[in-house]
Design a protein around this motif. Structure first.
Motif, mmCIF file in Angstrom:
data_model
loop_
_atom_site.group_PDB
_atom_site.id
_atom_site.type_symbol
_atom_site.label_atom_id
_atom_site.label_comp_id
_atom_site.label_asym_id
_atom_site.label_seq_id
_atom_site.Cartn_x
_atom_site.Cartn_y
_atom_site.Cartn_z
ATOM 1 N N VAL A 136 0.842 -1.203 0.000
ATOM 2 C CA VAL A 136 0.000 0.000 0.000
ATOM 3 C C VAL A 136 0.875 1.250 0.000
ATOM 4 N N LYS A 137 1.874 1.268 0.859
ATOM 5 C CA LYS A 137 2.789 2.416 0.937
ATOM 6 C C LYS A 137 3.536 2.607 -0.385
ATOM 7 N N GLU A 138 3.951 1.488 -0.981
ATOM 8 C CA GLU A 138 4.686 1.560 -2.250
ATOM 9 C C GLU A 138 3.806 2.130 -3.358
ATOM 10 N N ASN A 139 2.540 1.706 -3.417
ATOM 11 C CA ASN A 139 1.641 2.201 -4.456
ATOM 12 C C ASN A 139 1.344 3.681 -4.282
ATOM 13 N N LEU A 140 1.263 4.132 -3.042
ATOM 14 C CA LEU A 140 1.056 5.558 -2.795
ATOM 15 C C LEU A 140 2.264 6.364 -3.285
ATOM 16 N N GLN A 141 3.458 5.817 -3.064
ATOM 17 C CA GLN A 141 4.674 6.491 -3.536
ATOM 18 C C GLN A 141 4.745 6.496 -5.061
ATOM 19 N N VAL A 142 4.351 5.373 -5.679
ATOM 20 C CA VAL A 142 4.336 5.294 -7.143
ATOM 21 C C VAL A 142 3.413 6.357 -7.721
ATOM 22 N N CYS A 143 2.218 6.481 -7.155
ATOM 23 C CA CYS A 143 1.240 7.462 -7.649
ATOM 24 C C CYS A 143 1.780 8.889 -7.545
ATOM 25 N N GLN A 144 2.487 9.164 -6.445
ATOM 26 C CA GLN A 144 2.967 10.526 -6.230
ATOM 27 C C GLN A 144 4.273 10.818 -6.969
ATOM 28 N N ILE A 145 5.241 9.938 -6.830
ATOM 29 C CA ILE A 145 6.577 10.221 -7.367
ATOM 30 C C ILE A 145 6.708 9.850 -8.850
ATOM 31 N N SER A 147 -1.027 -4.274 -8.811
ATOM 32 C CA SER A 147 0.364 -4.511 -9.194
ATOM 33 C C SER A 147 1.002 -3.190 -9.616
ATOM 34 N N LYS A 148 2.158 -2.882 -9.052
ATOM 35 C CA LYS A 148 2.843 -1.626 -9.394
ATOM 36 C C LYS A 148 3.185 -1.585 -10.884
ATOM 37 N N LYS A 149 3.618 -2.719 -11.405
ATOM 38 C CA LYS A 149 3.982 -2.790 -12.821
ATOM 39 C C LYS A 149 2.780 -2.487 -13.710
ATOM 40 N N ARG A 150 1.663 -3.114 -13.390
ATOM 41 C CA ARG A 150 0.447 -2.897 -14.180
ATOM 42 C C ARG A 150 -0.035 -1.453 -14.053
ATOM 43 N N LEU A 151 0.067 -0.905 -12.854
ATOM 44 C CA LEU A 151 -0.351 0.477 -12.607
ATOM 45 C C LEU A 151 0.452 1.443 -13.472
ATOM 46 N N THR A 210 -0.366 0.947 -17.332
ATOM 47 C CA THR A 210 -1.669 1.519 -17.694
ATOM 48 C C THR A 210 -1.589 3.031 -17.739
ATOM 49 N N PHE A 211 -0.944 3.633 -16.731
ATOM 50 C CA PHE A 211 -0.798 5.089 -16.717
ATOM 51 C C PHE A 211 -0.007 5.558 -17.929
ATOM 52 N N ASP A 212 1.071 4.860 -18.241
ATOM 53 C CA ASP A 212 1.913 5.264 -19.364
ATOM 54 C C ASP A 212 1.108 5.296 -20.665
ATOM 55 N N TYR A 213 0.277 4.290 -20.892
ATOM 56 C CA TYR A 213 -0.508 4.244 -22.127
ATOM 57 C C TYR A 213 -1.580 5.330 -22.143
ATOM 58 N N PRO A 219 -10.815 7.289 -12.192
ATOM 59 C CA PRO A 219 -9.734 6.366 -11.788
ATOM 60 C C PRO A 219 -10.076 4.896 -11.996
ATOM 61 N N GLN A 220 -11.372 4.582 -12.203
ATOM 62 C CA GLN A 220 -11.759 3.187 -12.423
ATOM 63 C C GLN A 220 -11.115 2.609 -13.681
ATOM 64 N N VAL A 221 -10.590 3.484 -14.544
ATOM 65 C CA VAL A 221 -9.918 3.024 -15.751
ATOM 66 C C VAL A 221 -8.684 2.183 -15.398
ATOM 67 N N PHE A 222 -8.113 2.419 -14.200
ATOM 68 C CA PHE A 222 -6.930 1.662 -13.782
ATOM 69 C C PHE A 222 -7.269 0.215 -13.424
ATOM 70 N N ASN A 223 -8.546 -0.065 -13.233
ATOM 71 C CA ASN A 223 -8.966 -1.444 -12.943
ATOM 72 C C ASN A 223 -9.174 -2.262 -14.207
ATOM 73 N N SER A 224 -9.152 -1.594 -15.359
ATOM 74 C CA SER A 224 -9.395 -2.283 -16.626
ATOM 75 C C SER A 224 -8.116 -2.904 -17.168
ATOM 76 N N LYS A 225 -8.279 -3.935 -17.972
ATOM 77 C CA LYS A 225 -7.119 -4.565 -18.609
ATOM 78 C C LYS A 225 -6.541 -3.626 -19.663
ATOM 79 N N LEU A 226 -5.222 -3.544 -19.669
ATOM 80 C CA LEU A 226 -4.553 -2.667 -20.623
ATOM 81 C C LEU A 226 -4.875 -3.071 -22.057
ATOM 82 N N LEU A 227 -4.976 -4.370 -22.325
ATOM 83 C CA LEU A 227 -5.288 -4.849 -23.670
ATOM 84 C C LEU A 227 -6.632 -4.305 -24.143
#
Length: 333
Positions: free
Chosen positions: A210-219, A242-246, A249-252, A268-276
């Motif tokens: 949880v802490k890591e994902n919060l840092q990923v979102c911010q940094i 998953s941090k990788k998936r997050l 998805t953001f990059d695309y 933000p619900q778009v982040f729950n969707s499959k990238l494909l």
């Protein structure tokens, strides 16, 4: 060789000399198996000797013990999947030590009182057999704590059913978890409650991801604190994604489709969707010249419409094309 062990006749003679011996006992003597393992008995007498089935000395599966354990037998009738239980560390040993009437029944009544439905008890205990070994008073104390925090009965039932391990944790841990999400995200008490009601495993899972994902979102993704607060409140699963998936998805969404942070905060619900799914639909819309995600321009398509609609509805209402067109396009990718 002749046995040194006394014969049945010798033993019977001794018993007959005992004072006050009930005549009924003497009559029943013939039904008693010989006291000596070397005593010869008839085949007819041998058949009449009924032996209790022996408990397996060692087994790799709980199924071998069901016929010997009332507890296991009744748990199976409740719908507990023993093949799953035995995969959990020391869970099988725990169940074999429990008495159904003394240990298990009171926990089942407690769970029903908390709000776990009868038809869900088997699934619940399959996921968390350890609760059967918990102290009832401790379990009641944890429920009382949740009530003191103004969680309603139906909300507690929902949380316990969706996060079966919840009541294994102490009041101190539950309190620390609620405090963490309230302070870390800057949420009100009400919003913190709403957050854990919708995703109760936040109270039982590890905090590091949880802490890591919060840092990923911010940094790494560049969201502001107030944006992260909105994103997490609307879509709590982002905290455990998953941090990788997050990041992918953001990059695309941001770098390929050109969606700004503000728009991602709104949907933000778009982040729950499959990238494909996102990629295929966006590319189809781009091919048709309809990939327009700016609400200030005509023919605007929201991110919610992009990812949540079934294929047929997406094609006819959003892409203004047929399913056959979409399928043909996918074959070219």
């Amino acid at each position: 060789p002749e046995s040194n062990l006394p014969s049945v006749q010798q033993e019977q003679a001794k018993v007959e000399t005992l004072p006050g011996l009930n005549a009924k006992i003497l009559e029943d003597w013939d039904d008693i198996p010989p006291s000596s393992a070397l005593e010869v008995i008839s085949e007819e007498e041998a058949v009449q000797i009924i032996a209790e089935p022996l408990l397996p000395i060692q087994s790799s599966t709980l199924r071998d013990y069901v016929d010997h354990s009332e507890t296991l037998e009744k748990l199976v009738h409740l719908g507990v999947d023993l093949s799953q239980v035995e995969k959990r560390q020391k869970a099988g040993q725990l169940l074999l030590t429990l008495d159904f009437e003394k240990d298990v029944k009171k926990i089942l009544l407690f769970l029903k009182d908390v709000g776990v439905e009868d038809n869900q008890l088997g699934l619940f205990l399959t996921k968390n057999p350890y609760i059967l070994g918990e102290d009832l008073e401790a379990l009641e104390t944890r429920v009382a704590y949740l009530k003191s925090k103004k969680f309603g009965k139906s909300e507690i039932a929902q949380m316990v059913s969706r996060a079966p391990y919840l009541l294994l944790f102490s009041v101190e841990r539950l309190d620390n978890r609620l405090g963490f999400f309230k302070n870390e995200l800057g949420l009100s008490v009400k919003k913190t409650k709403d957050l854990v009601i919708r995703l109760p495993r936040l109270l039982t899972g590890k905090l590091e991801p949880v802490k890591e994902n919060l840092q990923v979102c911010q940094i790494e993704l560049g969201f502001q604190r107030n944006e992260i607060q909105q994103i997490v409140y609307k879509t709590p699963k982002i905290l455990t994604a998953s941090k990788k998936r997050l990041k992918q998805t953001f990059d695309y969404l941001h770098n390929v489709m050109g969606i700004p942070h503000q728009m991602l905060t709104r949907f933000p619900q778009v982040f729950n969707s499959k990238l494909l799914r996102i990629r295929e639909r966006h590319m189809f819309l781009a091919f048709l010249g309809r990939a327009q995600y700016d609400p200030a321009k005509p023919s605007y398509i929201s991110l919610d419409q992009l990812v949540s609609l079934p294929d047929e509805v997406f094609c006819t209402e959003i892409a203004k094309a047929s399913m056959q067109d979409f399928e043909n396009f996918l074959k070219t990718l």
